[in-house]
Write an enzyme that holds these catalytic residues in place. Structure first.
Site, short mmCIF file in Angstrom:
data_model
loop_
_atom_site.label_atom_id
_atom_site.label_comp_id
_atom_site.label_asym_id
_atom_site.label_seq_id
_atom_site.Cartn_x
_atom_site.Cartn_y
_atom_site.Cartn_z
N GLU B 55 35.82 35.73 25.24
CA GLU B 55 34.72 34.81 24.93
C GLU B 55 33.96 34.35 26.17
OE1 GLU B 55 37.67 34.67 23.50
OE2 GLU B 55 37.30 34.73 21.33
N HIS B 124 42.88 26.36 14.05
CA HIS B 124 41.72 27.13 13.55
C HIS B 124 40.84 26.34 12.59
CE1 HIS B 124 44.42 30.46 14.77
NE2 HIS B 124 43.35 31.19 14.89
C1 LIG Z 1 40.51 33.30 21.88
C2 LIG Z 1 40.58 33.92 20.54
N1 LIG Z 1 39.61 34.77 20.16
C3 LIG Z 1 39.67 35.38 18.95
C4 LIG Z 1 40.70 35.13 18.09
C5 LIG Z 1 40.77 35.82 16.72
N2 LIG Z 1 41.88 36.77 16.68
C6 LIG Z 1 43.06 36.44 16.12
S1 LIG Z 1 44.21 37.67 16.25
C7 LIG Z 1 43.11 38.67 17.07
C8 LIG Z 1 43.54 40.06 17.50
C9 LIG Z 1 44.50 40.05 18.62
O1 LIG Z 1 44.88 41.36 18.94
P1 LIG Z 1 46.19 41.65 19.76
O2 LIG Z 1 46.27 40.75 20.94
O3 LIG Z 1 46.23 43.10 20.04
O4 LIG Z 1 47.40 41.24 18.81
P2 LIG Z 1 47.84 41.87 17.41
O5 LIG Z 1 47.21 41.02 16.35
O6 LIG Z 1 47.39 43.28 17.40
O7 LIG Z 1 49.32 41.74 17.36
C10 LIG Z 1 41.88 38.04 17.22
C11 LIG Z 1 40.70 38.64 17.85
C12 LIG Z 1 41.67 34.19 18.51
N3 LIG Z 1 42.69 33.83 17.70
N4 LIG Z 1 41.60 33.62 19.74
#
Ligand SMILES: Cc1ncc(C[n+]2csc(CCOP(=O)(O)OP(=O)(O)O)c2C)c(N)n1
Ligand SMILES: Cc1ncc(C[n+]2csc(CCOP(=O)(O)OP(=O)(O)O)c2C)c(N)n1
Ligand SMILES: [Mg+2]
Ligand SMILES: [Mg+2]
Lengths: 342, 322, 322, 342
Positions: B55, B124
């Site tokens: 972000e 959230h």
């Molecule tokens: C700072 C932030 N930006 C966006 C999100 C929305 N979000 C929640 S889970 C996720 C994906 C995360 O991917 P990864 O780190 O690979 O973990 P996975 O879910 O694949 O285990 C996103 C973008 C968030 N929770 N926090």
């Protein structure tokens, strides 16, 4: 990729710009004693980084952009900004390049391609990438120069931006001016690579872009390395990270004093905090400005007399700038209410 | 006029401006990851891009692109995700025009959902609008209808300043009439959602509906409530609110945030200064209880302001004063 | 009692607690870089460390250390630098106790200067207290005297919750009497800095002095002003304010932030609800003008509330009402 | 440094924990259809990552700590948390491990060393480093396990924390579960290293710590790699970065629907967004749970009958957990006002 080395004329121009930056900074510094109180807040000087700034920006073309930090006096000078307007800004006057609203930390000159600075460490790095996206869309081979310090590479913004710049092949050249210090903290104290004796340019590995370390006190060396990066960027091949090793010849900034107490520049932190006077004096002996002058004189590109004339010309220019600034009026009070919204 | 879900109305606003102006960009996480993505297909990857979870860089890049002449719209999904980049939102984007003495413009839109009280628990569900409302240089938009979602988004994109576009996540699938063709809703003009002579309620986002629900209940008791939706809280149309309070003499502000973090409180303070002589009774606030939003359904419902609490506040304000 | 500069008084509060409790840590940027640093020399590098310029990690590390039983104090210098780590401040530290159902405590102190209207221009001069004030789970401290600086810092360190310690940068070199030995100032207890019967002023930080200056001027005109310094804005001692307003019937809130980003506005809204029946006149606000803080000295002075504007507001509030 | 490989008993224990996690997640998933509406918000499953979780935590000792993300059901199960209290939490009930205040994304069990999770991507990484500082001060050789996703390595928090952890030699093991996706974005689309075909573990270069990539579907491989990192951390030699390659076998999370519309799990994004059904089916064929079971049976460590008995035992345990959770009452309304301050 082979790069043409700068002509004699270009080298003289480089020296001229280095002398102008040095003289400007000397005059800013002297202003603290010559006109106590006219400069407020926190001012950060570029002395010691002149070769790096001038070498890098020797590749700047119309349509390109540069962005930097609070330590921002050098770049606009090299890009053609009027030192009168810069000095007036540093004094908060109506004729200031930012109408007195920005001050020393936020010198900006859009007309000459100096797009803006952030006083928040690392925060300007993505701005440069954003401007590079605009350049990429324009498809005219324009590039963006992004200047920041070694300390800034410890901010998340650095990491996030370089990853995106690489993915998107943005035409941006990340120039890290590594002066070995973040205020009173040495790189070894705050950077895992530095602590291990590694160059900071190694960080480029995580971003799959060229990472090069260069002697930032040699304008020709910087020009060469940055030249390759610029060519790469103009060709659409993406960003580069250049670690330019410099030494700042003044303290981090003027002292922070309560209102009423006159501000001034203390000695460099190597001396005041770490007791390493020899480190500082070695840097002084390697001062890039006299060294480059000496080199040009020695190689016959410039006569001693011509070099002296340059010095005098630059001193006169900056003297005019200081006098202009001191004589410039303060902005009208209500002007503080303008420029909030476009 | 078409019946559209709120979320589609926002997209319609973005499309309207992207078609009109090639300088408009749209990017963010988890969009545009395939070539047949609606926006990629129409505008191409020069203007539509997926970003990593970064972000600070995303918003910072928007700022730089804006200073260089483009009009970025950043998809941020949830307002909380702006917190990791809060410096870019409140201490970079809105500062540059001023600090440069007007040399640059920073036209960009930060699109963020908020207030997702649907079991998303503590991190959230925030109602963060008040954090942005008082920052000079920033504009803050909070649509509560699908039509406004389209028209305010379009206006936000045309605005030459950084705009935080806060859309309530629980409204995203609500349908509403949305004007076809070019539609723009001006900033700084509140909407009077219901007229009434006894009490003024000011509410934004999802709370507008709850206020209207409460007003219907109260009407049956003979209490006529005027419901004002500011639509943009920066700029704030205080005049419309003061005019209403001049008529009713009574104000209840309803806000989904905890008491000391509300837009409602800020508005109440303005009325306590500029509308004081109209007031017949205390300015009551109906806010979330002062806790992090809990996960469990009944607890969450207990914490978020509901119609019953709004009704109760209006009854109380009717009983007090002259 | 010793005469100490405000900044030394803060340090005295940290020392008091570090000597008493081996779990207290102190760290941040640009401190502890040599072995003879005052805190390093006394407490060693297990407890005192320099960090890189990495506020997100610094504050996040403080949270983790706190959850694991320690009591970190993070030196942040300027409140703005928290903006790059705002998620850690408002959406992590104050959430964990709640979200875990009370399984963890997060005792930490974020020490940050603010309001440095001394030529630091647009990005270093903010008065950001209101951003933190309304976050459930967070406590927010704003000392205005050296004695309180010591006592509130000590209390902050002993508190089992995350505390934002906002000290005004223009007060740091002001001297004041500071109690020797153990000194603690309780949270949630406002200080009445001057008593008066005509008008109540509420102000924090540097503005307390300006309010007192204005009160002295007004006393010469026969207007007796009561000046209240809340000292902690979360928890807020509303009772003391309401008691004062019950006596004076008139309230002026003074705040260094722009109008819609003030602690003063939040307090005004509380009084407009809970102290309405006491009010004889509008609640006036004296705030910064709605701009980014300009660099140039006269412009900066024009933007920040000064004694003259406070005096004027008090005179106006005396003229209106019954 | 040589590490003892897990005994037969330990391997059976590993399989048991893997089965328990899988069964728990299957039951969570089924709950969306068996008891529509009882689970709210956003739930993220660990199926596919069992081998990685269990292999890593096979080195967990009393006094150690683990922290993770919203995708947090697996770790506490492996650490000994009562699945009844976990399931009750996911249903928002009074008997929930967090009293119904946290829900699926914030399962925490301090008594068993599971210190907390953040729902904000990357935000929990520094928390783990902070807990590791506490461990370092206690000087008992305790370590902290820090779990996060591949996507999280694009947040500034990752960069800032790993640098500090390295400088301070914190006893923390950074376990990146690389499942190739951040919601509907592939690693190649968002990571410069991945885009260049490089392992994400290469990022360790910037932090001067070991960076190792391991097959996260093999619990023994994970146990070995993490074992070295743990030994290193316990010995005071500092942190490591482990990239554990897994594949999540469910969608990112249950679908996001407005109140009233029942939530459920869609198919994996490889299928729904990218049309790469074969990728998903290959992952299914490599499913770590049956594979490890098969390995133990084949090598004679476990008889087929004993393995079946394990399955049955685990199914019974989780059945009890679901029934317990469904029967648990909601918390008293006023309990929403507790636990704001300590
Ligand atoms: C700072 C932030 N930006 C966006 C999100 C929305 N979000 C929640 S889970 C996720 C994906 C995360 O991917 P990864 O780190 O690979 O973990 P996975 O879910 O694949 O285990 C996103 C973008 C968030 N929770 N926090
Ligand atoms: C996010 C943030 N944290 C802290 C500061 C305070 N600060 C101003 S300059 C500086 C040092 C920066 O060092 P470096 O990046 O090496 O640049 P240099 O000053 O050496 O040119 C610090 C810590 C800041 N401005 N922003
Ligand atoms: Mg530096
Ligand atoms: Mg992932």
């Amino acid at each position: 990729m082979s790069l043409q080395s700068p002509s004699s004329e270009q080298q003289i121009e480089m020296l001229t710009q280095m002398l102008r930056i040095r003289e400007f900074e000397e005059r800013v510094k002297r202003t603290f004693t010559e006109y106590p109180g006219v400069i407020r807040g926190h001012t950060h000087l570029a002395d010691g980084a002149e070769a790096s700034i001038v070498g890098a920006l020797s590749h700047f073309k119309k349509g390109d952009a540069a962005l930097a930090t609070y330590r921002c006096h050098g770049y606009p000078l090299a890009l053609g900004t009027d030192p009168k307007a810069m000095m007036a800004e540093i004094l908060g006057r109506a004729d200031g390049i930012c109408k007195g609203l920005g001050g020393s930390m936020h010198l900006t000159d859009v007309a000459n391609g100096f797009l803006g600075t952030s006083g928040i460490v690392g925060a300007g790095i993505p701005h440069a990438a954003g401007a590079a996206w605009a350049a990429q869309i324009r498809k005219k081979g324009e590039v963006v120069f992004c200047f920041f310090g070694d300390g800034a590479s410890k901010q998340g913004a650095f990491h996030e931006t370089l990853n995106i710049a690489s993915l998107w092949k943005l035409p941006v050249i990340f120039v890290m001016e590594n002066n070995g210090y973040n205020v009173v903290t040495t790189s070894e104290q705050e950077d895992a690579n530095a602590a291990a004796g590694q160059p900071l340019a190694i960080k480029a590995t995580s971003y799959v872009m060229p990472g090069v370390t260069v002697d930032g006190t040699d304008p020709l060396a910087v020009a060469e390395v940055v030249g390759h990066a610029v060519a790469r960027a103009r060709a659409g091949e993406g960003p580069s990270l250049i670690e330019s090793k410099v030494y700042r010849l003044s303290a981090h900034g003027n002292i922070i004093a309560p209102p009423g107490v006159p501000l001034h520049y203390p000695e460099h932190e190597a001396i005041t905090v770490f007791g390493k006077r020899e480190e500082y004096e070695a840097a002084l002996r390697g001062d890039p400005v006299p060294r480059f002058r000496g080199k040009l004189v020695q190689s016959g590109i410039l006569s001693g007399a011509a070099a002296d004339a340059l010095n005098a010309q630059v001193a006169a220019e900056m003297d005019v700038a200081v006098k202009f600034a001191v004589a410039s009026p303060f902005p009208a009070l209500e002007s503080a209410l303008d420029n909030v919204y476009a | 006029m078409a019946q559209l879900p709120f979320i589609a109305a926002i997209d319609a606003g973005i499309h309207q401006e992207m078609r009109r102006d090639p300088n408009v960009l749209y990017f963010g996480q988890n969009l545009a990851t395939t070539e047949n993505h609606e926006f990629v297909a129409e505008y191409g990857h020069d203007r539509v891009r997926v970003t990593p979870i970064s972000e600070t860089a995303e918003i910072g890049i928007a700022i730089g692109a804006a200073m260089a002449g483009l009009r970025p719209v950043v998809e941020l999904y949830m307002a909380e995700f702006m917190l990791v980049a809060m410096d870019q939102v409140v201490n970079e984007a809105p500062r540059f025009r001023y600090m440069t003495g007007g040399q640059v413009k920073v036209p960009l839109v930060l699109k963020a959902g908020f207030g997702f009280a649907a079991g998303w628990a503590g991190q959230h569900t925030g109602s963060l609008t008040a954090l942005f409302m008082g920052v000079p240089g920033l504009k803050v938009v909070v649509p509560s209808t699908a039509a406004d979602a389209k028209g305010l988004m379009a206006t936000a994109i045309r605005d030459d300043n950084p705009v935080v576009f806060m859309h309530h996540y629980l409204l995203t699938l609500e349908h509403g009439e949305v004007p076809d063709g070019e539609h723009l809703v001006p900033f700084g003009v509140a909407a009077v959602r219901r007229t009434g002579s006894d009490v003024t309620i000011v509410a934004t986002g999802w709370m507008v509906n709850r206020a209207l629900g409460a007003a219907a209940t109260l009407a049956a008791e003979g209490i006529e409530v005027e419901v004002i939706d500011p639509r943009t809280v920066a700029p704030l149309d205080l005049d419309t609110i003061l005019t209403s309070v001049a008529k009713t003499g009574r104000l209840v502000v309803v806000d989904q945030a905890p008491r000391h973090a509300t837009v409602g409180g800020i508005i109440a303070a303005d009325v306590a200064e500029f509308g004081f002589s109209s007031l017949k009774a205390p300015i009551l606030q109906v806010n979330a209880r002062d806790v992090t939003v809990p996960y469990s359904e009944p607890l969450e419902a207990y914490v978020i302001p509901d119609e019953a609490r709004i009704v109760d506040a209006v009854r109380r304000v009717m009983q007090s004063g002259g």
